[in-house]
Design a protein around this motif. Structure first.
Motif, short mmCIF file in Angstrom:
data_model
loop_
_atom_site.label_atom_id
_atom_site.label_comp_id
_atom_site.label_asym_id
_atom_site.label_seq_id
_atom_site.Cartn_x
_atom_site.Cartn_y
_atom_site.Cartn_z
N VAL A 115 0.85 -1.19 0.00
CA VAL A 115 0.00 0.00 0.00
C VAL A 115 0.89 1.24 0.00
CG1 VAL A 115 -1.78 1.29 1.26
CG2 VAL A 115 -1.81 -1.22 1.26
N ARG A 116 0.61 2.12 -0.94
CA ARG A 116 1.35 3.39 -0.97
C ARG A 116 1.12 4.16 0.32
NH1 ARG A 116 -0.52 8.53 -4.76
NH2 ARG A 116 0.77 10.10 -3.74
N TYR A 117 2.21 4.62 0.92
CA TYR A 117 2.12 5.33 2.20
C TYR A 117 3.05 6.53 2.16
CZ TYR A 117 0.28 4.72 6.97
OH TYR A 117 -0.44 4.82 8.14
N GLY A 123 5.85 11.54 -1.35
CA GLY A 123 4.39 11.48 -1.33
C GLY A 123 3.83 10.08 -1.40
N GLY A 124 4.71 9.08 -1.39
CA GLY A 124 4.23 7.70 -1.42
C GLY A 124 4.53 6.99 -2.72
N VAL A 125 4.70 7.73 -3.83
CA VAL A 125 5.04 7.14 -5.13
C VAL A 125 6.31 7.80 -5.65
CG1 VAL A 125 4.32 6.78 -7.52
CG2 VAL A 125 2.66 6.56 -5.68
N TYR A 126 7.30 7.00 -6.00
CA TYR A 126 8.56 7.49 -6.53
C TYR A 126 8.64 7.16 -8.01
CZ TYR A 126 13.58 7.63 -7.52
OH TYR A 126 14.80 7.89 -8.09
N GLN A 127 8.66 8.17 -8.86
CA GLN A 127 8.80 7.97 -10.30
C GLN A 127 10.29 7.92 -10.63
OE1 GLN A 127 6.57 10.64 -12.81
NE2 GLN A 127 7.58 9.92 -14.67
N TYR A 128 10.83 6.71 -10.76
CA TYR A 128 12.27 6.54 -10.81
C TYR A 128 12.90 6.95 -12.13
CZ TYR A 128 10.72 2.04 -12.78
OH TYR A 128 10.10 1.06 -13.51
N PRO A 141 17.09 12.39 -9.42
CA PRO A 141 15.63 12.61 -9.44
C PRO A 141 15.32 14.05 -9.11
CG PRO A 141 16.28 11.41 -7.47
CD PRO A 141 17.51 11.50 -8.32
N THR A 142 14.29 14.60 -9.74
CA THR A 142 13.99 16.02 -9.57
C THR A 142 12.62 16.29 -8.97
OG1 THR A 142 13.20 16.11 -11.86
CG2 THR A 142 15.51 16.73 -11.45
N GLY A 143 11.91 15.27 -8.57
CA GLY A 143 10.60 15.54 -7.96
C GLY A 143 9.88 14.25 -7.63
N LEU A 243 6.85 3.28 0.38
CA LEU A 243 7.10 3.93 -0.90
C LEU A 243 6.94 2.94 -2.04
CD1 LEU A 243 8.09 6.58 -2.28
CD2 LEU A 243 10.42 5.68 -2.02
N VAL A 244 6.19 3.34 -3.07
CA VAL A 244 5.97 2.52 -4.26
C VAL A 244 6.63 3.20 -5.44
CG1 VAL A 244 4.25 1.59 -5.83
CG2 VAL A 244 3.80 1.60 -3.38
N ALA A 245 7.39 2.45 -6.23
CA ALA A 245 8.03 3.00 -7.43
C ALA A 245 7.15 2.75 -8.64
CB ALA A 245 9.41 2.37 -7.63
N SER A 246 7.03 3.76 -9.49
CA SER A 246 6.21 3.64 -10.69
C SER A 246 6.79 4.52 -11.77
CB SER A 246 4.76 4.04 -10.39
OG SER A 246 3.96 3.90 -11.54
N ALA A 247 6.74 4.06 -13.03
CA ALA A 247 7.29 4.84 -14.13
C ALA A 247 6.86 4.21 -15.45
CB ALA A 247 8.81 4.91 -14.05
N ASN A 248 7.19 4.86 -16.56
CA ASN A 248 6.91 4.30 -17.88
C ASN A 248 7.84 3.15 -18.22
OD1 ASN A 248 4.70 5.74 -19.21
ND2 ASN A 248 5.97 7.55 -18.99
#
Length: 257
Positions: A115-117, A123-128, A141-143, A243-248
């Motif tokens: 679960v994203r926390y 903010g709970g999701v890291y766009q790597y 990383p910039t944001g 923390l959950v990682a998510s990206a294209n």
């Protein structure tokens, strides 16, 4: 269907695929529905989604899945945009799907729930893959994505406390769903713990995706990270918060995770 469009307790469930076919996640979500509300009476011409209208407990639910062979942040945003346009009174949106990872300090196993926390500094999701690469320096990383609304974070904290005190009923709920729909037993029942082999990061799975991992990589203990068996006192599955990682970019390289 008007209740779904205007009801104050409507919830949105957005099934995002991490593979090229999201039907597995969609089937799993539909298996837990308490009531089928049929199809929309009408749908805006510019809305390309296909919706499942239903009820879980006392909440009306709308489920949508990404089109076949489409994935990534842009496609997910397009689906969510159309959903919000057709259901303007949605109060909660949940994105669910199958994720992958390389466990380190957390004992994460097949079938566990993450679960994203939100926490300190994220903010709970890291766009790597969101950042910049500077000459002769590593990727920076910039944001990060914003944290969920306060009432969602409060509800997640309350659920966390309840489960820590009393445990959860996920295994029982899954068993009940499979009993109602016996044809899903073979594909969706929990696999034997012996099939959950955690290979060391240096071990490369060079075979095809559709080839059995045991046949491709073997079960030599020198290749595996040995973990203790979970006891009767342990939650099964375990719910992890963080923390959950998510990206294209689809990540299938354990040495980089």
């Amino acid at each position: 269907m008007g209740d779904h469009l205007s009801g104050p307790k409507c919830r949105g469930l957005f099934v995002k695929r991490n593979r090229l076919d999201g039907s597995t996640e969609l089937i799993a979500a539909q298996a837990f529905l308490d009531e089928d509300h049929g199809e929309l009476d009408s749908q805006p011409a510019n809305d390309n989604n296909n919706y499942t209208l239903s009820r879980i407990g006392k909440h009306n639910v709308v489920i949508v899945v990404l089109p076949h062979w489409e994935y990534g942040l842009v496609n997910a945003a397009n689906v969510a945009r159309d959903m919000i346009g057709s259901f303007p009174n949605l109060r909660v949106g949940l994105m669910v799907g199958i994720g992958g990872g390389a466990p380190a300090k957390h004992d994460i196993r097949l079938g566990d729930v993450v679960v994203r926390y939100a926490g300190y500094g994220h903010g709970g999701v890291y766009q790597y893959d969101y950042g910049k690469t500077i000459q002769n320096k590593a990727f920076v990383p910039t944001g990060f994505l914003n944290k969920p609304p306060t009432f969602i974070m409060a509800a997640a904290a309350a659920l966390n406390a309840t489960y820590r005190m009393k445990g959860h009923q996920l295994k029982k709920a899954i068993g009940s769903a499979l009993d109602r729909i016996p044809r899903l037993q073979h594909e969706f029942r929990q696999p034997n713990a012996s099939t959950d082999r955690l290979y060391k990061p240096k071990i490369l799975h060079t075979a095809r995706d559709d080839e059995d991992c045991l046949a491709a990589c073997g079960d030599d203990e020198s290749k595996l990270t040995i973990r203790r068996a979970r006891s009767a006192d342990d939650d099964d599955p375990v719910i992890h918060y963080g923390l959950v990682a998510s990206a294209n970019q689809l990540m299938k390289d354990a040495s980089r995770q």
